[in-house]
Motif scaffolding. Sequence first.
Motif, short mmCIF file in Angstrom:
data_model
loop_
_atom_site.label_atom_id
_atom_site.label_comp_id
_atom_site.label_asym_id
_atom_site.label_seq_id
_atom_site.Cartn_x
_atom_site.Cartn_y
_atom_site.Cartn_z
N TRP B 34 -13.22 -1.28 -20.58
CA TRP B 34 -13.66 -2.32 -19.76
C TRP B 34 -15.02 -2.31 -19.05
CZ3 TRP B 34 -11.44 -7.05 -19.91
CH2 TRP B 34 -10.13 -7.15 -20.52
N TYR B 35 -15.87 -3.33 -19.27
CA TYR B 35 -16.91 -3.44 -18.48
C TYR B 35 -17.15 -4.54 -17.62
CZ TYR B 35 -19.68 0.25 -21.41
OH TYR B 35 -20.02 1.34 -21.82
N ARG B 36 -18.10 -4.90 -16.67
CA ARG B 36 -18.18 -6.07 -16.08
C ARG B 36 -19.60 -6.42 -15.86
NH1 ARG B 36 -17.16 -5.30 -9.73
NH2 ARG B 36 -19.08 -4.55 -9.14
N GLN B 37 -19.94 -7.71 -15.77
CA GLN B 37 -21.34 -8.39 -15.74
C GLN B 37 -21.39 -9.26 -14.67
OE1 GLN B 37 -23.12 -10.03 -19.07
NE2 GLN B 37 -25.09 -9.08 -18.35
N ILE B 38 -21.78 -9.03 -13.48
CA ILE B 38 -22.21 -9.76 -12.38
C ILE B 38 -23.22 -10.86 -12.94
CG2 ILE B 38 -22.90 -10.36 -10.19
CD1 ILE B 38 -21.44 -7.58 -9.51
N LEU B 39 -23.32 -11.86 -12.71
CA LEU B 39 -24.29 -13.08 -13.32
C LEU B 39 -25.74 -12.53 -13.12
CD1 LEU B 39 -24.44 -15.81 -14.22
CD2 LEU B 39 -24.67 -16.56 -12.04
N GLY B 40 -26.26 -12.54 -14.36
CA GLY B 40 -27.55 -11.98 -14.38
C GLY B 40 -28.15 -10.69 -14.15
N GLN B 41 -27.10 -9.78 -14.03
CA GLN B 41 -27.08 -8.62 -13.81
C GLN B 41 -26.74 -7.60 -15.03
OE1 GLN B 41 -26.29 -6.91 -10.13
NE2 GLN B 41 -26.59 -8.77 -9.05
N LYS B 42 -26.87 -6.34 -15.08
CA LYS B 42 -26.53 -5.54 -16.11
C LYS B 42 -25.23 -5.22 -16.30
CE LYS B 42 -27.09 -0.98 -13.68
NZ LYS B 42 -27.95 0.19 -13.67
N VAL B 43 -24.80 -4.78 -17.58
CA VAL B 43 -23.37 -4.73 -17.88
C VAL B 43 -23.20 -3.25 -17.34
CG1 VAL B 43 -21.81 -4.48 -19.91
CG2 VAL B 43 -23.77 -5.93 -19.99
N GLU B 44 -22.02 -3.19 -16.50
CA GLU B 44 -21.46 -2.03 -15.76
C GLU B 44 -20.13 -1.16 -16.37
OE1 GLU B 44 -22.91 -2.53 -11.24
OE2 GLU B 44 -21.34 -4.29 -11.90
N PHE B 45 -20.26 -0.43 -16.74
CA PHE B 45 -18.83 0.33 -17.07
C PHE B 45 -17.87 0.53 -15.90
CE2 PHE B 45 -16.24 3.56 -19.11
CZ PHE B 45 -15.89 4.54 -18.28
N LEU B 46 -16.62 0.21 -16.18
CA LEU B 46 -15.21 0.12 -15.22
C LEU B 46 -14.62 1.45 -15.72
CD1 LEU B 46 -14.40 -3.51 -15.01
CD2 LEU B 46 -15.78 -2.16 -13.42
N VAL B 47 -14.17 1.47 -17.04
CA VAL B 47 -13.21 2.42 -17.23
C VAL B 47 -13.01 2.55 -18.76
CG1 VAL B 47 -11.25 0.57 -17.47
CG2 VAL B 47 -10.58 3.04 -16.93
#
Lengths: 113, 114
Positions: B34-47
């Motif tokens: 799972w990754y997340r991406q806050i609007l307009g920002q980079k894709v961040e690793f979660l788990v």
Amino acid sequence: GESVGLHLPTLSVQEGDNSIINCAYSNSASDYFIWYKQESGKGPQFIIDIRSNMDKRQGQRVTVLLNKTVKHLSLQIAATQPGDSAVYFCAENPGGGSYIPTFGRGTSLIVHP
Amino acid sequence: EPEVTQTPSHQVTQMGQEVILRCVPISNHLYFYWYRQILGQKVEFLVSFYNNEISEKSEIFDDQFSVERPDGSNFTLKIRSTKLEDSAMYFCASLVGGGTGELFFGEGSRLTVL
């Protein structure tokens, strides 16, 4: 280069031009690098990868160059098309046995017909 | 072509509510992310998840988050008590085998916390 908040570096090109998108990575121990393309409203899509023991890799219309000395990665797109318009992310794998692609901030490519 | 599917495509929830985001990875893949991406920002690793357990997790993945593969096909991300700052696009991804290679991403689930 780096960007803050909502501002992404942007590259505007004309259709048919060659595009070069640059990325500086942070971890000298990273052993594997990937370029992803993200179209609006979609998930990242794999474009091309390169291992740290290589300095160049070519795909269809794309070439990735790796300069480990200065920790720099570039993506070259030949004969850019309007369908190439997207945000491009480089990602590095930190190594150490895990596989966790870590994304950079991205560059917006705009291709004008 | 096989693809990673995610549901819902968009969920709006009130702060403090529990949310479950669902993913169906590609059927022969063994590693899930799972990754997340806050609007307009980079894709961040979660788990990351392999063999029914978490392999790696980031600092973002705190006690409010959990993942599960309940039935051999679905891979879920649960947020127990959502906060405003959880509003983001959440991407599921899968990988066929160990080592490196192409992560296949889903289209994402947009979470809006009010």
